[in-house]
Design an enzyme around this catalytic site. Structure first.
Site, mmCIF file in Angstrom:
data_model
loop_
_atom_site.group_PDB
_atom_site.id
_atom_site.type_symbol
_atom_site.label_atom_id
_atom_site.label_comp_id
_atom_site.label_asym_id
_atom_site.label_seq_id
_atom_site.Cartn_x
_atom_site.Cartn_y
_atom_site.Cartn_z
ATOM 1 N N SER A 46 -29.477 2.928 11.623
ATOM 2 C CA SER A 46 -29.260 4.422 11.343
ATOM 3 C C SER A 46 -29.192 4.940 10.101
ATOM 4 O O SER A 46 -30.191 4.604 9.119
ATOM 5 C CB SER A 46 -27.914 4.754 12.030
ATOM 6 O OG SER A 46 -27.748 6.031 12.275
ATOM 7 N N ARG A 103 -17.462 15.600 15.956
ATOM 8 C CA ARG A 103 -17.674 14.405 16.515
ATOM 9 C C ARG A 103 -18.669 14.349 17.977
ATOM 10 O O ARG A 103 -19.319 13.691 18.574
ATOM 11 C CB ARG A 103 -16.382 13.624 16.890
ATOM 12 C CG ARG A 103 -16.660 12.152 17.717
ATOM 13 C CD ARG A 103 -17.317 11.206 16.714
ATOM 14 N NE ARG A 103 -17.377 9.971 17.344
ATOM 15 C CZ ARG A 103 -18.115 8.958 16.823
ATOM 16 N NH1 ARG A 103 -18.677 9.077 15.866
ATOM 17 N NH2 ARG A 103 -18.029 7.734 17.357
ATOM 18 N N ASP A 114 -34.317 7.924 21.888
ATOM 19 C CA ASP A 114 -33.719 8.294 20.575
ATOM 20 C C ASP A 114 -33.967 9.827 20.173
ATOM 21 O O ASP A 114 -35.181 9.771 19.782
ATOM 22 C CB ASP A 114 -33.813 7.375 19.445
ATOM 23 C CG ASP A 114 -32.813 7.452 18.328
ATOM 24 O OD1 ASP A 114 -32.427 8.625 18.054
ATOM 25 O OD2 ASP A 114 -32.616 6.612 17.158
ATOM 26 N N HIS A 172 -29.770 6.885 20.679
ATOM 27 C CA HIS A 172 -29.583 6.218 19.356
ATOM 28 C C HIS A 172 -28.707 5.223 19.050
ATOM 29 O O HIS A 172 -28.831 4.212 18.370
ATOM 30 C CB HIS A 172 -29.378 7.452 18.649
ATOM 31 C CG HIS A 172 -29.385 7.196 16.835
ATOM 32 N ND1 HIS A 172 -30.260 6.434 16.202
ATOM 33 C CD2 HIS A 172 -28.128 7.081 16.116
ATOM 34 C CE1 HIS A 172 -29.863 6.135 14.923
ATOM 35 N NE2 HIS A 172 -28.445 6.576 14.927
ATOM 36 N N ASP A 173 -27.748 5.218 20.081
ATOM 37 C CA ASP A 173 -26.659 4.114 20.024
ATOM 38 C C ASP A 173 -26.952 2.905 20.484
ATOM 39 O O ASP A 173 -26.142 2.073 20.637
ATOM 40 C CB ASP A 173 -25.396 4.683 20.645
ATOM 41 C CG ASP A 173 -24.303 5.048 19.706
ATOM 42 O OD1 ASP A 173 -24.411 5.234 18.442
ATOM 43 O OD2 ASP A 173 -23.117 5.847 20.145
#
Length: 367
Positions: free
Chosen positions: A145, A214, A313, A346-347
Site C-alpha cells: 500500500s 476511518r 481494489d 485493497h485490504d
C-alpha cells in the site's frame, strides 16, 4: 508482555525533502530470523499508513502482528532462511518520530511545526535504519500500500541497495479518486472542533473527525462485492437500534463501520494521520522521469520483481500495478505480475493470506 520494538537513531539533523529538518529523530523497527554472516539475507517490509513495525509475533512480544500468518519458519517470509525487518514509517506515532513527538528545541510536541513529510523522507529513514544494521544490500524490499510507494522511492534514491522487490497493492502515484478520498479524510479531522488546529490532548480529542476518516478508509479498503456479500441490506435488530436518535443506524453495515472506527480511534495520532495521508498524495514517480511515470520507474534497478494487485481494489487500481510491472521490466528486471480476484479489495493482502502466501512464498523461494 515485552516490547520487541527497537529504535534506530537517524542522522542529526535529518534533512527532509521539502525543507526543514529533524534533530534527534529515530525510527522504530522489529526483526525476525537471523542475519547471516554475509549479511545478504535481509528482507525489509515497508507498511501501509497505519500499521506499526509489529508485523508478527516474536519472543519479546508474542501478540499477533498485522501480517502474522505471513512471517515465520516455513511461511511466505521464511525466517529459517531470511532475516525480516519491518520499519515503522517516519511520521507514524507507533514509535518513530512524528508530529506527536517532543521537539527538542521547545520541549513541546511538534504538532503542526513538524516539517512537511514526504514518502521520500520515509524511504530515507528506512534506508538509514537498514544501513545502521550493517546491511549494504537487501535480498528483497517489500512495500504494501503506502509502503509500496515508499519502496519505489527507496530503490530510486538508493541504487544498488536492493536485489529484488515485491510490490503489494500499491501505485507509482496517487490517482484523483485516492486523492479525493484522502482529502475528505483530512477534512473530517480538520473540521472537528476538537482538532483545534492540531492542539488536542487526551482529554479533548477529535474523535468524531477520526471516526469519519476511518470509516471512509474502510469503505475504500474493501470492495462493493464484499459489502454486498457480507451485509446485503440486513437491518439491525430492534435492540441494536437507537430509535430515539434522529437518522440513527439502521443497517448492519453502518454498525460494522462504527465498530471499526471505535477500535481505531485513539489508536493513531490525528496529526500523524494528516501528515502521512498528505505524503501519500504528494508521491509521484513522474517527478523522477521528466513528468513521465514510466521513465521514472525505468530508473529503478533490481534483478527481479513480483508485482501483486487485486482486480477489486478501487484505491490502488490494478492498472497502476500493471504500470509498475511494465516500468520495472523496461528497466531490465525479470518481473512476475500476479493479478488476484480476491473480493476483499485493497485490504486483500491482509485477509487473503492463502493467495498472497502462495505468490510471495513462491517468489522468495526462487531468489
Amino acid at each position: 508482555m515485552g516490547d520487541a520494538r527497537r529504535y534506530h537513531p537517524l542522522s542529526s539533523p535529518f534533512r527532509m525533502k521539502r525543507g526543514g529538518e529533524l534533530l534527534g529523530a529515530r525510527v522504530a523497527y522489529e526483526t525476525w530470523g537471523t542475519l547471516n554472516a554475509a549479511r545478504d539475507n535481509a528482507i525489509l517490509i515497508l507498511t501501509g499508513l497505519s500499521p506499526s513495525a509489529h508485523a508478527a509475533a516474536n519472543t519479546q512480544d508474542p501478540s499477533p502482528g498485522w501480517w502474522e500468518a505471513m512471517i515465520g519458519p516455513g511461511r511466505a517470509f521464511d525466517t529459517d532462511r531470511f532475516h525480516v525487518i519491518c520499519v515503522n514509517s517516519l511520521g507514524s506515532d507507533k514509535g518513530s518520530t512524528c508530529p506527536a513527538s517532543i521537539d527538542p528545541a521547545t520541549g513541546e510536541p511538534y504538532r503542526l511545526t513538524f516539517p512537511e513529510l514526504s514518502l521520500e523522507d520515509v524511504a530515507n529513514a528506512a534506508h538509514e535504519t537498514v544501513s545502521g544494521l550493517g546491511i549494504a544490500r537487501l535480498a528483497c524490499l517489500v512495500g504494501c500500500s503506502m509502503g509500496g510507494m515508499s519502496a519505489l522511492a527507496y530503490m530510486l534514491l538508493h541504487p544498488d541497495t536492493v536485489r529484488t522487490h515485491i510490490s503489494v497493492d500499491t501505485a507509482p502515484q496517487a490517482q484523483p479518486f485516492a486523492i479525493a478520498i484522502r482529502s475528505l479524510q483530512r477534512e473530517a479531522i480538520r473540521l472537528d472542533p476538537r482538532w483545534n488546529g492540531g492542539h488536542y490532548d487526551d482529554d479533548v480529542w477529535p474523535e468524531h473527525g477520526m471516526s469519519i476518516a476511518r470509516k471512509l478508509g474502510v469503505i475504500t479498503y474493501r470492495s462493493a462485492m464484499e459489502w454486498n456479500g457480507r451485509f446485503a441490506r440486513i437491518r439491525l435488530d430492534a435492540d441494536e437500534r437507537d430509535d430515539n436518535a434522529p437518522f440513527g443506524f439502521e443497517f448492519q453495515v453502518e454498525s460494522y463501520l462504527e465498530a471499526h472506527a471505535r477500535r481505531f480511534n485513539r489508536q493513531f495520532d490525528p496529526n500523524s494521520y494528516l501528515y502521512l495521508s498528505r505524503a501519500s498524495d504528494w508521491f509521484d514517480m513522474a517527478e523522477y522521469g521528466d513528468g513521465d511515470v514510466m521513465r521514472g520507474l525505468q530508473r529503478i534497478q533490481v534483478t527481479r520483481a513480483l508485482v501483486i494487485g487485486v482486480s477489486t481494489d478501487i484505491l490502488f487500481p490494478l492498472e497502476q500495478q500493471e504500470t509498475i510491472a511494465r516500468g520495472l521490466e523496461a528497466a531490465g528486471a525479470a518481473v512476475d505480475f500476479v493479478a488476484l480476484d480476491s473480493p476483499q479489495g485493497h485490504d486483500a493482502f491482509l485477509v487473503d493470506i492463502e493467495n498472497y502466501s502462495k505468490a510471495i512464498g513462491g517468489f522468495l523461494a526462487s531468489i
